[in-house]
Design a protein around this motif. Structure first.
Motif, PDB file in Angstrom:
ATOM      1  N   ILE A  21       0.852  -1.188   0.000  1.00 48.06           N
ATOM      2  CA  ILE A  21       0.000   0.000   0.000  1.00 48.06           C
ATOM      3  C   ILE A  21       0.889   1.240   0.000  1.00 48.06           C
ATOM      4  CG2 ILE A  21      -1.782   1.279   1.271  1.00 48.06           C
ATOM      5  CD1 ILE A  21      -2.740  -1.397   0.129  1.00 48.06           C
ATOM      6  N   ALA A  22       0.580   2.164  -0.891  1.00 53.14           N
ATOM      7  CA  ALA A  22       1.288   3.439  -0.958  1.00 53.14           C
ATOM      8  C   ALA A  22       0.368   4.529  -0.412  1.00 53.14           C
ATOM      9  CB  ALA A  22       1.667   3.755  -2.405  1.00 53.14           C
ATOM     10  N   PHE A  23       0.955   5.517   0.244  1.00 50.28           N
ATOM     11  CA  PHE A  23       0.193   6.626   0.810  1.00 50.28           C
ATOM     12  C   PHE A  23       0.688   7.906   0.177  1.00 50.28           C
ATOM     13  CE2 PHE A  23       0.111   3.181   3.769  1.00 50.28           C
ATOM     14  CZ  PHE A  23      -1.203   3.159   4.218  1.00 50.28           C
ATOM     15  N   ARG A  24      -0.258   8.767  -0.200  1.00 59.19           N
ATOM     16  CA  ARG A  24       0.136  10.037  -0.796  1.00 59.19           C
ATOM     17  C   ARG A  24      -0.754  11.157  -0.303  1.00 59.19           C
ATOM     18  NH1 ARG A  24      -1.385  11.374  -6.911  1.00 59.19           N
ATOM     19  NH2 ARG A  24      -1.052  13.407  -6.001  1.00 59.19           N
ATOM     20  N   ARG A  25      -0.143  12.315  -0.161  1.00 55.56           N
ATOM     21  CA  ARG A  25      -0.892  13.512   0.206  1.00 55.56           C
ATOM     22  C   ARG A  25      -1.706  13.943  -1.002  1.00 55.56           C
ATOM     23  NH1 ARG A  25       0.487  18.442   3.696  1.00 55.56           N
ATOM     24  NH2 ARG A  25      -1.489  19.541   3.505  1.00 55.56           N
ATOM     25  N   LEU A  26      -2.933  14.355  -0.762  1.00 54.26           N
ATOM     26  CA  LEU A  26      -3.778  14.833  -1.859  1.00 54.26           C
ATOM     27  C   LEU A  26      -3.435  16.291  -2.126  1.00 54.26           C
ATOM     28  CD1 LEU A  26      -7.183  13.172  -0.955  1.00 54.26           C
ATOM     29  CD2 LEU A  26      -5.334  12.326  -2.408  1.00 54.26           C
ATOM     30  N   ASP A  27      -3.026  16.545  -3.377  1.00 56.79           N
ATOM     31  CA  ASP A  27      -2.580  17.881  -3.760  1.00 56.79           C
ATOM     32  C   ASP A  27      -3.033  18.165  -5.188  1.00 56.79           C
ATOM     33  OD1 ASP A  27      -0.878  16.358  -5.365  1.00 56.79           O
ATOM     34  OD2 ASP A  27       0.865  16.681  -4.074  1.00 56.79           O
ATOM     35  N   ASP A  28      -2.451  19.187  -5.786  1.00 54.41           N
ATOM     36  CA  ASP A  28      -2.838  19.579  -7.151  1.00 54.41           C
ATOM     37  C   ASP A  28      -2.611  18.473  -8.172  1.00 54.41           C
ATOM     38  OD1 ASP A  28      -3.664  22.113  -6.408  1.00 54.41           O
ATOM     39  OD2 ASP A  28      -1.693  23.008  -6.753  1.00 54.41           O
ATOM     40  N   GLY A  29      -1.693  17.539  -7.887  1.00 51.91           N
ATOM     41  CA  GLY A  29      -1.414  16.453  -8.822  1.00 51.91           C
ATOM     42  C   GLY A  29      -2.439  15.331  -8.777  1.00 51.91           C
TER      43      GLY A  29
END
Length: 159
Positions: A4-12
């Protein structure tokens, strides 16, 4: 399930419809069980995107599939945790706990002492899960227009 990968929700991030579907699927078990209904039912892709940009939000991905998310809002002494959601087919695999760990890290970075969340009074399984994760009930609340407890607040000290 792969890593599982975690990412911040941003403009991308551009998968707002899929994120909304994830939240609605994760909260569907509440439909007809809680009163008043979940605020998740009022979300749209546009309001979800605005929420992500005004708060601190992360997504959990299993490959390309969105499997979880968390939205956090800094308060005076706490980081408020809202819309913690894990896809029903991905529950029980530690994703929610890992999303909360991201929230704890962010709270520490911001110098905040606790995580704070609210859960509906009817969702006793949630109460037990959050208690097992270190949260303690602090307050009972009621939604406007209700003469009974409709939710509880729980807090976890950041050590």
């Amino acid at each position: 399930m792969s890593e599982i990968a975690f990412r911040r929700l941003d403009d991308g991030f551009d998968r707002w419809d899929a994120l909304l579907d994830l939240i609605l699927a994760s909260f569907a078990y509440m439909n007809g069980r809680i009163d008043p209904p979940s605020s998740a039912l009022a979300l749209t892709s546009e309001t979800l995107k605005a929420k992500a940009f005004s708060e601190i939000a992360y997504a959990a991905l299993d490959g390309e599939q969105l499997v979880g998310c968390i939205f956090c809002r800094p308060e005076l002494e706490s980081l408020y945790v809202g819309k913690l959601a894990v896809l029903p087919t991905a529950q029980g695999k530690g994703i929610g706990k890992r999303l909360l760990a991201l929230a704890e890290t962010k709270a520490r970075e911001l110098g905040l002492k606790t995580l704070r969340l609210e859960t509906r009074i009817e969702l006793t399984d949630n109460h037990a899960t959050f208690a097992a994760w270190g949260f303690r009930k602090t307050v009972e609340n009621r939604h406007a227009g209700f003469d009974r407890t409709t939710s509880i607040e729980m807090r976890k000290a950041i050590t």
